[in-house]
Each structure stands twice: as C-alpha cells, then as structure tokens.
Design a protein around this motif. Structure first.
Motif, PDB file in Angstrom:
ATOM      1  N   ILE A   1       0.864  -1.175   0.000  1.00 45.72           N
ATOM      2  CA  ILE A   1       0.000   0.000   0.000  1.00 45.72           C
ATOM      3  C   ILE A   1       0.904   1.229   0.000  1.00 45.72           C
ATOM      4  CG2 ILE A   1      -1.729   1.311   1.277  1.00 45.72           C
ATOM      5  CD1 ILE A   1      -2.581  -1.383   2.544  1.00 45.72           C
ATOM      6  N   LEU A   2       0.690   2.096  -0.964  1.00 45.34           N
ATOM      7  CA  LEU A   2       1.441   3.344  -1.054  1.00 45.34           C
ATOM      8  C   LEU A   2       0.504   4.454  -0.600  1.00 45.34           C
ATOM      9  CD1 LEU A   2       3.996   4.842  -1.991  1.00 45.34           C
ATOM     10  CD2 LEU A   2       2.946   4.991  -4.249  1.00 45.34           C
ATOM     11  N   HIS A   3       0.738   4.965   0.606  1.00 48.16           N
ATOM     12  CA  HIS A   3      -0.132   6.014   1.133  1.00 48.16           C
ATOM     13  C   HIS A   3       0.064   7.311   0.377  1.00 48.16           C
ATOM     14  CE1 HIS A   3      -1.630   3.643   4.430  1.00 48.16           C
ATOM     15  NE2 HIS A   3      -0.400   3.209   4.629  1.00 48.16           N
ATOM     16  N   SER A   4       1.309   7.649   0.087  1.00 48.62           N
ATOM     17  CA  SER A   4       1.558   8.894  -0.627  1.00 48.62           C
ATOM     18  C   SER A   4       3.003   8.937  -1.121  1.00 48.62           C
ATOM     19  CB  SER A   4       1.308  10.093   0.301  1.00 48.62           C
ATOM     20  OG  SER A   4       1.550  11.292  -0.382  1.00 48.62           O
ATOM     21  N   LEU A   5       3.147   9.205  -2.385  1.00 43.70           N
ATOM     22  CA  LEU A   5       4.459   9.478  -2.968  1.00 43.70           C
ATOM     23  C   LEU A   5       4.339  10.860  -3.581  1.00 43.70           C
ATOM     24  CD1 LEU A   5       7.310   8.789  -3.978  1.00 43.70           C
ATOM     25  CD2 LEU A   5       6.237   7.738  -5.969  1.00 43.70           C
ATOM     26  N   LYS A   6       5.024  11.821  -2.984  1.00 42.47           N
ATOM     27  CA  LYS A   6       4.959  13.204  -3.462  1.00 42.47           C
ATOM     28  C   LYS A   6       6.304  13.583  -4.043  1.00 42.47           C
ATOM     29  CE  LYS A   6       1.456  14.538  -0.217  1.00 42.47           C
ATOM     30  NZ  LYS A   6       0.858  15.542   0.598  1.00 42.47           N
ATOM     31  N   VAL A   7       6.251  14.067  -5.280  1.00 46.73           N
ATOM     32  CA  VAL A   7       7.469  14.494  -5.956  1.00 46.73           C
ATOM     33  C   VAL A   7       7.226  15.887  -6.508  1.00 46.73           C
ATOM     34  CG1 VAL A   7       9.140  13.943  -7.751  1.00 46.73           C
ATOM     35  CG2 VAL A   7       7.894  12.095  -6.630  1.00 46.73           C
ATOM     36  N   ASP A   8       8.095  16.842  -6.147  1.00 46.57           N
ATOM     37  CA  ASP A   8       7.889  18.176  -6.709  1.00 46.57           C
ATOM     38  C   ASP A   8       8.508  18.256  -8.100  1.00 46.57           C
ATOM     39  OD1 ASP A   8      10.603  18.951  -6.563  1.00 46.57           O
ATOM     40  OD2 ASP A   8      10.355  19.947  -4.644  1.00 46.57           O
TER      41      ASP A   8
END
Length: 187
Positions: free
Chosen positions: A21-28
């Motif tokens: 489960i990937l809760h959040s991957l944030k990349v700017d």
C-alpha cells in the motif's frame, strides 16, 4: 523534493503473495526535472514539465496464481487520474478515469484544448495487440465543450482500427477507420 510514505506486507502461504500500500508518494516538479535530466541527459519534455508536482497513492498485490492487481490515484497540476487493473498471463486489463484533466496545460495549447473527463478501458497483450474503448464525457476544444464521445479501437503491430461516435448536441458523427503505420511500433 521527494517524500515517500509506504507500507508493504509480505505474506508467505502455500502461494507466494505480496501486498503493498502506497499512502503517498509526493514528488515536486524540480525533483522530476533533475531526475529526468540526470537519467536521459536531455531537457524535460513540455508535457512532463506541465504536470508540476505529482502525488501518487494506491496499492498493488501479487499472487503466483492470480498475477498482479493494482489500483491507484495520480494527481498533479493538470488534474487527477484514477487507475485500476490487472496483469496476468502476459495480458493487461486496465481502467483509467478522470473527472478533470487539463489537456491544454499538458499540451501547452491552452487556447486550443481545455478540461476533459473520461473513462477508458485497455485490454490485451502489450507486445502483441491492445484494444481500447471508452467514453470521453467532455473535452474542451477551441472554446467549445464537446460531449459524449465514444471510441473502440485496436492496435496490432502496424494496423490500427477504430470506431468513433459523437453524440454532442451540436455534432452527430459516426466514423470507422483503419490504417497501417509505416513500421511496427516497438513497445
């Protein structure tokens, strides 16, 4: 920069199974540009620059007997897309949907293209043949909001066939097309 929060579980039973489960991957956007430039030694293409910051969440599972199942959401400056599907026996089945994606932002053509919403299904074997069908609920083009566009198409090596119908209040269209690409598409 890069923020990753993920949870993964490995279950060992009679069948090999993995669930993540990937809760959040944030990349700017600047991290995407640096990574792309470092890997390819080229500047980032405009459509990739236009998406801006990216936030990805979802889950994937694998079973030796069932293959891979996935579902997830991607949101960025151009909008959000949801995906779900499976990969089994060298075949993929996937659904993509969006309530709002700004095609003008992605294509750098805001005066030509605008918001779109769609539901698309893709089925087939990636290196053999793929079939895509779906509905574009609306798409803004040249300051008009086209509605109810349905398509059903197939790609097989060099041959593309497609049926298209439009049931917009100001445009009714039925079209069938078939054409060959100059050389096979490498995937």
């Amino acid at each position: 920069d890069l923020e990753l929060r993920a949870e993964a579980t490995l279950t060992r039973t009679g069948q090999r199974q993995i669930a993540a489960i990937l809760h959040s991957l944030k990349v700017d956007a600047s991290a995407v540009q640096r990574l792309y430039t470092d890997l390819t030694q080229r500047t980032v293409p405009q459509p990739l620059q236009a998406v801006g910051d990216v936030d990805l969440s979802g889950q994937v599972s694998y079973s030796h007997k069932r293959g891979v199942d996935f579902q997830g959401n991607l949101s960025c400056a151009a909008g959000a897309v949801a995906a779900q599907g499976s990969y089994r026996d060298k075949s993929i089945q996937a659904r993509l949907s969006s309530k709002a994606v700004d095609l003008g932002k992605i294509a750098s053509k805001p005066s030509l293209l605008g918001q779109a919403s769609f539901d698309i299904e893709v089925v087939g074997q990636p290196r053999q043949a793929l079939q895509a069908r779906g509905t574009v609920h609306h798409v803004e083009m040249n300051e008009y909001d086209y509605r109810d566009i349905h398509f059903d198409g197939c790609w097989e090596k060099r041959r593309v066939t497609a049926d298209l119908s439009v049931a917009d209040p100001n445009l009714t269209l039925q079209a069938k097309t078939s054409f060959a690409l100059p050389r096979p598409v490498e995937t």
